[in-house]
Design a protein around this motif. Sequence first.
Motif, short mmCIF file in Angstrom:
data_model
loop_
_atom_site.label_atom_id
_atom_site.label_comp_id
_atom_site.label_asym_id
_atom_site.label_seq_id
_atom_site.Cartn_x
_atom_site.Cartn_y
_atom_site.Cartn_z
N SER A 171 0.84 -1.20 0.00
CA SER A 171 0.00 0.00 0.00
C SER A 171 0.87 1.25 0.00
CB SER A 171 -0.94 0.02 1.21
OG SER A 171 -0.19 0.12 2.42
N ILE A 172 0.31 2.33 -0.52
CA ILE A 172 1.00 3.62 -0.53
C ILE A 172 0.02 4.73 -0.18
CG2 ILE A 172 0.76 3.65 -3.05
CD1 ILE A 172 3.03 5.74 -3.10
N SER A 173 0.49 5.67 0.65
CA SER A 173 -0.33 6.82 1.02
C SER A 173 0.51 8.08 0.90
CB SER A 173 -0.84 6.68 2.47
OG SER A 173 -1.60 5.50 2.64
N PRO A 174 0.20 8.94 -0.08
CA PRO A 174 0.92 10.21 -0.17
C PRO A 174 0.63 11.06 1.06
CG PRO A 174 -0.30 9.74 -2.19
CD PRO A 174 -0.79 8.77 -1.16
N SER A 175 1.55 11.91 1.43
CA SER A 175 1.33 12.84 2.53
C SER A 175 0.20 13.80 2.15
CB SER A 175 2.61 13.63 2.83
OG SER A 175 2.34 14.65 3.76
N ASP A 176 -0.62 14.14 3.14
CA ASP A 176 -1.72 15.06 2.87
C ASP A 176 -1.34 16.50 3.22
OD1 ASP A 176 -1.61 14.89 5.59
OD2 ASP A 176 -3.65 14.12 5.87
N SER A 177 -0.04 16.73 3.45
CA SER A 177 0.42 18.07 3.80
C SER A 177 1.65 18.45 2.98
CB SER A 177 0.77 18.14 5.29
OG SER A 177 1.42 19.36 5.60
N GLU A 178 1.67 19.68 2.51
CA GLU A 178 2.81 20.17 1.73
C GLU A 178 4.03 20.41 2.61
OE1 GLU A 178 3.46 20.97 -1.55
OE2 GLU A 178 1.62 19.97 -2.14
N VAL A 179 3.83 20.52 3.91
CA VAL A 179 4.95 20.82 4.82
C VAL A 179 5.34 19.62 5.68
CG1 VAL A 179 4.45 23.28 4.91
CG2 VAL A 179 3.36 21.76 6.56
N SER A 180 4.81 18.45 5.36
CA SER A 180 5.17 17.24 6.09
C SER A 180 6.64 16.89 5.86
CB SER A 180 4.27 16.09 5.63
OG SER A 180 4.68 14.87 6.20
#
Length: 211
Positions: A72-81
């Motif tokens: 599984s893959i989950s992109p970060s939901d924040s630009e500043v993560s």
Amino acid sequence: MSDIKTAEILQDKLQTSLNKLITLIGKIQIGSKDQFPLGWGHAAKGRTVWRILEEVIIQNLRKSHIDLGITSISPSDSEVSVYDFKVLLEGETTQVYVNIKSALLGGKIQKDDISKGVGLLKFYEEDINRQFFIGTFFIKFNDDMTIEIIKCVVFPAAWIPDVYINPSNNGNLQSSKYKNLSNAVKRDNKDFFIIFLQEIEVARNKKLNKN
């Protein structure tokens, strides 16, 4: 299993998966010779195409992750993560957090920003056992106005040998040795975190003395 051994296994699997991904992606067309009659010019730098590269990598991971040995893959939901995406590798139960970097193939060695110190501090305070990796994609600029990813090096953040917090650059964690695994100092997260905290304090003192 020790933290170091876990990191070794995850590093090897992730690097294998990301290098397979490179083969799937192939050349990335940026423009045409007509649009760039004089070639790349000053645009022949990794940071110029970094955001495009990041999007290409994540979209293709989401599309083909099963074929790449990624459950599984989950992109970060924040630009500043501190990370760009997290994955669960086939046969593993530990989430892997990945920060994408690009580097010019054969480029000069210099200190690069890895992450904002404050963000990374919070990241590890939430869970000191998190497995955090830097995935550096080495690229070259072709005469046909394509960029080509040549290889990916996956480096555990805890193994960075030259841990340094820049006091005058937003307190960023920096390193010049994270692109080559032969530079790695194999340590667990807790040992890394101790050094990391020490460097944050050094940076704070430098900033106070300067002010």
